[in-house]
Scaffold this active site. Structure first.
Site, PDB file in Angstrom:
ATOM      1  N   CYS A 130      56.804  75.130  14.886  1.00 60.90           N
ATOM      2  CA  CYS A 130      56.861  75.557  13.356  1.00 60.90           C
ATOM      3  C   CYS A 130      56.721  74.743  12.209  1.00 60.90           C
ATOM      4  CB  CYS A 130      58.258  76.239  13.113  1.00 60.90           C
ATOM      5  SG  CYS A 130      58.291  77.856  14.135  1.00 60.90           S
TER       6      CYS A 130
HETATM    7  N1  NAD Z   1      59.512  79.130  18.640  1.00 62.65           N
HETATM    8  C1  NAD Z   1      59.954  79.443  17.500  1.00 62.65           C
HETATM    9  O1  NAD Z   1      61.218  78.667  17.147  1.00 62.65           O
HETATM   10  C2  NAD Z   1      59.598  80.238  16.493  1.00 62.65           C
HETATM   11  C3  NAD Z   1      60.165  80.560  15.477  1.00 62.65           C
HETATM   12  C4  NAD Z   1      59.780  81.567  14.605  1.00 62.65           C
HETATM   13  C5  NAD Z   1      58.402  81.895  14.532  1.00 62.65           C
HETATM   14  N2  NAD Z   1      57.578  81.281  15.626  1.00 62.65           N
HETATM   15  C6  NAD Z   1      56.349  81.987  15.609  1.00 62.65           C
HETATM   16  O2  NAD Z   1      56.200  83.215  16.673  1.00 62.65           O
HETATM   17  C7  NAD Z   1      55.006  82.961  17.510  1.00 62.65           C
HETATM   18  C8  NAD Z   1      55.382  82.929  18.813  1.00 62.65           C
HETATM   19  O3  NAD Z   1      55.914  81.737  18.873  1.00 62.65           O
HETATM   20  P1  NAD Z   1      56.739  81.318  20.482  1.00 62.65           P
HETATM   21  O4  NAD Z   1      57.478  80.147  20.099  1.00 62.65           O
HETATM   22  O5  NAD Z   1      57.395  82.585  20.995  1.00 62.65           O
HETATM   23  O6  NAD Z   1      55.395  81.091  21.218  1.00 62.65           O
HETATM   24  P2  NAD Z   1      55.520  80.885  22.889  1.00 62.65           P
HETATM   25  O7  NAD Z   1      54.356  79.955  23.339  1.00 62.65           O
HETATM   26  O8  NAD Z   1      56.946  80.489  23.313  1.00 62.65           O
HETATM   27  O9  NAD Z   1      55.177  82.168  23.567  1.00 62.65           O
HETATM   28  C9  NAD Z   1      54.122  82.909  23.380  1.00 62.65           C
HETATM   29  C10 NAD Z   1      53.770  83.798  24.624  1.00 62.65           C
HETATM   30  O10 NAD Z   1      52.579  84.621  24.200  1.00 62.65           O
HETATM   31  C11 NAD Z   1      51.912  84.518  25.570  1.00 62.65           C
HETATM   32  N3  NAD Z   1      50.453  85.053  25.067  1.00 62.65           N
HETATM   33  C12 NAD Z   1      49.245  84.279  24.568  1.00 62.65           C
HETATM   34  N4  NAD Z   1      48.331  85.145  24.448  1.00 62.65           N
HETATM   35  C13 NAD Z   1      48.810  86.323  25.050  1.00 62.65           C
HETATM   36  C14 NAD Z   1      47.961  87.748  24.715  1.00 62.65           C
HETATM   37  N5  NAD Z   1      46.917  87.832  24.365  1.00 62.65           N
HETATM   38  N6  NAD Z   1      48.652  88.904  25.385  1.00 62.65           N
HETATM   39  C15 NAD Z   1      49.924  88.576  25.706  1.00 62.65           C
HETATM   40  N7  NAD Z   1      50.530  87.539  25.818  1.00 62.65           N
HETATM   41  C16 NAD Z   1      50.223  86.184  25.216  1.00 62.65           C
HETATM   42  C17 NAD Z   1      52.035  83.342  26.116  1.00 62.65           C
HETATM   43  O11 NAD Z   1      51.704  83.435  27.367  1.00 62.65           O
HETATM   44  C18 NAD Z   1      53.412  83.020  25.723  1.00 62.65           C
HETATM   45  O12 NAD Z   1      54.211  83.450  26.928  1.00 62.65           O
HETATM   46  C19 NAD Z   1      54.182  82.005  16.848  1.00 62.65           C
HETATM   47  O13 NAD Z   1      53.747  82.373  15.939  1.00 62.65           O
HETATM   48  C20 NAD Z   1      55.307  80.987  16.195  1.00 62.65           C
HETATM   49  O14 NAD Z   1      54.909  80.166  15.175  1.00 62.65           O
HETATM   50  C21 NAD Z   1      58.260  80.634  16.723  1.00 62.65           C
END
Ligand code: NAD
Length: 396
Positions: free
Chosen positions: A253
């Site tokens: 983030c």
């Molecule tokens: N990790 C955090 O602390 C956090 C906090 C708030 C917001 N976010 C936001 O949330 C979003 C997701 O982050 P995250 O940390 O969960 O990511 P992550 O990488 O942990 O997980 C994302 C998942 O999406 C899957 N994926 C990718 N493309 C895909 C598709 N086309 N169809 C289905 N699945 C697909 C991947 O295989 C992965 O398992 C991002 O925008 C991030 O900025 C993250």
């Protein structure tokens, strides 16, 4: 309700479990088939969700993971929780969001509420998602995720949730869904406001962390402890919020999201000068750490053995994305040191594995997970601590 979650990472799995806990039937869709199999076996891959909690929802049928996108059809709500990284030029990479939207367009023919939780710039829901999913009467809302992995005080339930929709019906439906497992819902006038609020929150942190990182360098040159100054300043009951210096910023983030704001700022002709400068300061911190280590170790680290303690981007999580430990280790090696690292939560990383925490010439503490003993760190000849948690040693 029948809920589908696209993307089962930190955010998606957290929401999946929250929604299952709220009594909904949750189908998680992910393109990673190994992850899908692992989740269906009741094995969680993120901190904060235990195997037993996940297994309970799998056994009761409230949660199922799948890599077949046809499961998305027939959902009351579809939540998009896919990565939003930067490309090589540090511009927003919305390819995952586009792919998720295209899957919905292809497989979902009955009307649903589509909520984007992925972090992105204002206009993403309206211009990058809704415009790709035409011909079905879907509702669209934005509810950016604010989860802070590893935070035991603030979680999905008690962190207030922002909602902005393309229509009042979308907001009402999103409220009905999130109210079933979140304590507090805040409706805003548009999805753009919700999207911008999320990236502004993270920009606020990025800029303040950069400020405190620069201040730590000024303090050190003045011969005073920045941490003592910050503690003293924080006794003011209003108008000050303490941030801690460190070896840089990591995770998905803080190093990434502000660049999404800078991107749209640039498009509308307003230079995002604070974001640019904050990036420079934070990205230069590993070099500052190494400079201090070299000075503290007597002017050279050539041939010295060094253990870097903690390589994830923050304490008590295994996430190494954008962790400053990578640059710290590379720069220490460039100076001729032999560097190993210790982080049992991470285990293996960049083709290397965690070494036991034994005495070395130098220990550099980048991240300190619970349970790491100060005595084991202090067994090394010289200790440099970036976390402010090891007493009576050098550090920032
Ligand atoms: N990790 C955090 O602390 C956090 C906090 C708030 C917001 N976010 C936001 O949330 C979003 C997701 O982050 P995250 O940390 O969960 O990511 P992550 O990488 O942990 O997980 C994302 C998942 O999406 C899957 N994926 C990718 N493309 C895909 C598709 N086309 N169809 C289905 N699945 C697909 C991947 O295989 C992965 O398992 C991002 O925008 C991030 O900025 C993250």
């Amino acid at each position: 309700m029948r809920i589908s979650i696209i993307g089962l990472g930190y955010v998606g799995l957290t929401i999946a479990v929250g929604a299952a806990d709220g009594g909904h039937t949750v189908i998680g869709f992910d393109v990673n088939d190994a992850l899908v199999a692992q989740l269906n076996a009741g094995k969680s891959h993120i901190e904060g969700i235990s195997d037993s909690q996940l297994d309970g929802f799998v056994s009761s049928g409230l949660f199922t993971a799948s890599f077949d996108p046809s499961v998305l059809e027939g959902s009351d709500v579809i939540v998009i929780a896919v990565p939003t990284p930067l490309d090589e030029k540090r511009n927003p990479d919305l390819s995952f969001v586009h792919a998720a939207a295209d899957l919905i367009a292809m497989y979902v023919k009955s009307p649903s509420l589509i909520v984007n939780e992925s972090t992105s710039y204002p206009g993403t829901l309206r211009k990058e998602i809704a415009t790709r999913i035409l011909g079905v009467d879907h509702l669209f809302a934005s509810s950016p995720e604010r989860v802070d992995p590893g935070n035991t005080r603030w979680g999905t339930k008690n962190t207030p949730r922002l909602i902005g929709g393309l229509t009042p019906e979308a907001v009402a439906k999103a409220r009905e869904f999130y109210e079933s497992f979140c304590d507090s819902i805040i409706e805003v006038s548009s999805p753009e406001v919700a999207e911008a609020a999320k990236i502004f929150e993270n920009t606020f942190r990025q800029v303040n962390i950069a400020l405190v990182n620069e201040f730590a360098q000024i303090s050190d040159a003045l011969g005073i402890s920045s941490r003592e100054v910050i503690e003293a300043a924080a006794t003011k009951p209003y108008g000050f919020m303490p941030f801690s210096p460190g070896p840089g910023v990591g995770g998905h983030c803080i190093p990434v999201d502000p660049s999404y704001l800078a991107h749209v700022a640039n498009e509308v002709g307003v230079p995002a000068t604070f974001i640019k400068r904050a990036n420079e300061v934070n990205l230069a911190m590993p070099a500052y750490v190494v400079k201090r280590v070299v000075a503290g170790a007597g002017g050279s680290i050539e041939g010295k053995s060094i253990v870097v303690v903690g390589v994830s981007y923050k304490a008590n999580v295994a996430d190494t994305r954008e962790s400053s430990a990578a640059a710290v280790i590379d720069l220490l090696r460039e100076q001729g040191a032999t560097v190993v690292w210790h982080d049992n939560l991470v285990g293996s990383w960049r083709g290397e594995t965690s070494s036991p925490l034994t005495a070395h010439d130098i220990a550099v503490v980048v991240t300190k997970h619970d349970g790491i003993s100060d005595a084991a760190i202090k067994a090394s000849g010289y200790v440099f601590d970036c976390t402010g948690t090891v007493s009576d040693v050098d550090g920032i």
